[in-house]
Design an enzyme around this catalytic site. Structure first.
Site, PDB file in Angstrom:
ATOM      1  N   HIS A 461      45.041  47.022  43.670  1.00  0.00           N
ATOM      2  CA  HIS A 461      43.903  45.674  44.234  1.00  0.00           C
ATOM      3  C   HIS A 461      43.481  45.426  43.155  1.00  0.00           C
ATOM      4  CE1 HIS A 461      40.552  44.663  46.763  1.00  0.00           C
ATOM      5  NE2 HIS A 461      39.975  44.803  45.329  1.00  0.00           N
ATOM      6  N   GLU A 462      42.586  46.168  41.534  1.00  0.00           N
ATOM      7  CA  GLU A 462      42.231  45.775  40.692  1.00  0.00           C
ATOM      8  C   GLU A 462      43.165  44.735  40.359  1.00  0.00           C
ATOM      9  OE1 GLU A 462      39.538  45.248  40.496  1.00  0.00           O
ATOM     10  OE2 GLU A 462      39.368  46.815  42.094  1.00  0.00           O
ATOM     11  N   HIS A 468      45.576  36.630  39.779  1.00  0.00           N
ATOM     12  CA  HIS A 468      44.888  35.882  39.241  1.00  0.00           C
ATOM     13  C   HIS A 468      44.293  34.844  38.882  1.00  0.00           C
ATOM     14  CE1 HIS A 468      41.866  33.873  42.968  1.00  0.00           C
ATOM     15  NE2 HIS A 468      42.728  33.379  42.571  1.00  0.00           N
TER      16      HIS A 468
END
Length: 671
Positions: A461-462, A468
């Site tokens: 997730h991180e 991004h």
């Protein structure tokens, strides 16, 4: 004497020279940086030329670069490696920074120039990104209160300053409670615990100098203890301490802080002409209105609650069969759920965990990024802010892309949770700069460090957030990377979690810590088959938190948030053996700052999109389909906030999603 924070950084990739920076450097560096930023703002405000995009909006983009650099270093260490000096500095800096930015946002002459550019925007031949930056700049000034005058203007400044102080205090109180509590275990108390929990407890005891194993309030330690300890009395003691964070009376109690924060937010929104804080906050998000948020959450709540209640009935029967009478309690749920998982899926967490080595999961996250986006990762030997940290250079086709830093282990100096931040964001104006991105987690230490399946999901997730930032390709820093709507920012991170579940990824990287053998096919099938196990519980504890957050802000601010919390949960028919994922006194997402206030729902809003987006890969050539990977980078990861979030998603998928893919993905309705 020179201050390393203010010098040119002649270091690899212009990384902060952590080995030469001391806590004594931060305050004078901040003073200098604030002065320089004020001079930048004065130059823009007093410019004799008519306002243009270049001399006003671009000038604002360029202003304060030294301040950004100083704060990038300070907030990195303050969050991940705090100490009493840094905590004191944070308390001192918060009102100073709030006043500084409030001074800028309420600068009437400066706002007049921005408004003039906005008024004449059609005459400037702006690129689409420039038009977006102008709109966001103008809107930011208006929403900050630039159009207010007199007493209202003065009051807005007071509110901002006070909220900054309260947010810092809330965070530090929570950290103090987490740091001070631990439960010492005697050798007999270790009975029934798997080896990885015992090792983690011994490591935690060594860090606390407790003379033996301890359970702390770190999620990576307390959750497995609640899963495996047969001692109901110890589970209850640990759980109640975990739930009591921020609500222990005395100096670290957060309940009055929460009440004051909610009242000030409501006043702030009404000064700006909004009905309440939720209406103000959601105006700029994809959801737009509290009604849209509530509709989504309730669409998910009913099937999730039904699943949780059915699961709870099974767990209660199991508990009664153990000779424990009465109702299932919150400190019982995880223990009996683990037994149920063993019975239904023959999946033993203790047997599974050696296959989830931290280093192998890092390799897995990197490998997926290589296959999807052709990124390569090479270790860097550079000074960092803590010995636990490590760094990599990220390249593509031999060209530098970013620096990635990982700080993975729990420690007393680190706030709880997991997060991604950028010490430097990607931009092309005024000069080209590559991102320096950090993932911070709170995994239990061990040799080797072993993760739970949920820990591994957190790591992916991180890293999705990090991608991004790394793949951002915009001109202006204000729209770079994760500078997007709050309910869009979780899309890349939650989407990336799906690659952990790809069988070939686990087949390659889930290797046993001692033997090096890959996870047996039968176990792999069980892992994937059990992916939605306990999803009723997980969904209920999350949605309850999101609805409490929304109700706090969508109406009159409650004078007693704990009473309001209880009322909301009662109205929902909250199952008695499940608690909110984040009770109010420890709800840092909502009360340590404005980031997720009225916005905790955004994880689920983004999950609606991530379930639909991964479906797009599956409908194409599979998880590593090159055309879909390119489309994801082109339309979402590279664009940052340079376009409207809904338009970016539609460019990738061709349409906006419905809630069905999320419910199917969570196993709450039939696929």
């Amino acid at each position: 004497m020179t201050n390393p924070l203010l010098e040119e950084w002649d270091t690899p990739f212009e990384l902060a020279p952590f080995d030469t920076i001391s806590d004594d450097d931060f305050e004078p560096a901040l003073d200098d940086a604030l002065t320089e930023h004020r001079m930048d703002i004065d130059a823009i405000t007093n410019c004799d030329a008519a306002p243009t995009f270049g001399n006003t909006i671009e000038a604002l983009e360029e202003a304060g670069s030294q301040l950004d650099r100083v704060l990038g270093v300070f907030f990195t260490v303050a969050g991940a490696d705090s100490n009493p000096v840094r905590e004191a500095l944070q308390r001192k800096f918060s009102p100073l920074l709030a006043a500084h930015y409030s001074e800028i946002s309420s600068n009437k002459a400066l706002f007049a120039r921005v408004a003039e550019v906005w008024k004449n925007r059609d005459s400037f031949d702006l690129t689409p990104e420039q038009a977006r930056v102008l709109m966001l700049t103008h809107r930011g000034f208006v929403r900050s209160g630039a159009a207010l005058d007199g007493a209202e203007d003065a009051r807005m400044k007071e509110i901002k300053g006070r909220l900054a102080v309260l947010g810092t205090q809330f965070t530090q109180n929570l950290l103090a409670d987490e740091r001070s509590w631990f439960m010492k275990l005697e050798e007999a108390d270790l009975e029934g615990l798997p080896e990885f929990v015992i090792d983690a407890a011994r490591n935690a005891g060594a860090e606390k100098d407790a003379g033996g194993p301890v359970i702390t309030l770190s999620r990576s330690l307390i959750v497995p203890f609640l899963q495996f300890s047969p001692r109901r009395d110890l589970r209850e003691k640990a759980f109640l301490a975990w739930q009591a964070r921020g609500a222990n009376d005395g100096e670290t109690d957060n309940r009055a802080i929460a009440a004051e924060t909610l009242a000030l937010r409501e006043e702030r929104a009404k000064l700006l002409g909004y009905k309440n804080f939720a209406a103000f906050k959601l105006e700029t998000e994809m959801a737009k209105t509290p009604e849209a948020v509530r509709q989504l959450l309730m669409d998910v709540w009913e099937p999730a609650k039904a699943q949780a209640e059915a699961d709870g009935a099974v767990l209660t029967e199991m508990m009664h069969a153990d000779g424990v009478n009465g109702d299932l309690a919150p400190w019982d749920w995880r223990y009996y759920a683990e037994k149920q998982r063993m019975a239904e899926h023959d999946l033993d967490e203790a047997a599974l965990k050696p296959y989830f080595q931290l280093d192998r999961m890092i390799d897995a996250a990197f490998s997926c990024a290589t296959r999807l986006f052709a990124l390569e990762f090479a270790p860097l030997d550079v000074p960092l802010y803590h010995p636990d940290c490590r760094a990599w250079e990220v390249t593509r086709d031999g060209k530098h892309v970013a620096v990635f830093i990982g700080d993975y282990f729990a420690r007393g100096s680190k706030r709880s949770g997991a997060w991604c931040s950028a010490m430097r964001a990607q931009a092309k104006f005024p000069t080209e700069q590559s991102p320096i991105v950090i993932n911070v987690c709170n995994f239990a230490k061990g040799v080797p460090a072993l993760l739970s399946y949920d820990d591994a999901r957190t790591l992916f997730h991180e890293f999705g957030h990090a991608l991004h930032q790394m793949l951002s390709n915009v001109t202006y820093e204000s729209v770079s990377g994760t500078s997007v709507a709050r309910d869009f920012v979780e899309l890349p991170s939650q989407l990336y979690e799906h690659w952990l579940d790809v069988p070939e990824v686990l087949g390659e990287f889930a290797t046993h810590a001692k033997t090096g053998e890959p996870m047996p096919k039968e176990m792999l099938e069980k892992v994937l088959g059990a992916a939605n196990f306990g999803m009723g519980f997980a969904t209920v504890e999350y949605v309850a938190s999101a609805l409490v957050d929304l109700e706090f802000h969508d109406g009159n601010a409650p004078s007693d948030p704990m009473t309001k919390q209880a009322q909301v949960l009662a109205d929902l028919g909250m199952p008695g053996a499940i608690t909110m994922r984040h009770a109010t006194p420890q709800f840092a997402h909502v009360f340590s700052g404005d980031g997720y206030s009225s916005g905790y729902y955004s994880y689920m809003w983004s999950e609606v999109m991530d379930a639909d987006a991964f479906e797009a890969f599956e409908d194409a050539g599979g998880a590593f389909d090159p055309e879909k990977a390119q489309a994801l980078e082109t339309h979402i990861l590279s664009k940052g906030g340079s376009q409207d979030a809904a338009e970016l998603y539609k460019a990738f998928r061709g349409r906006l999603p419905g809630v069905e893919a999320l419910l199917k993905g969570r196993g709450l309705i039939a696929a």
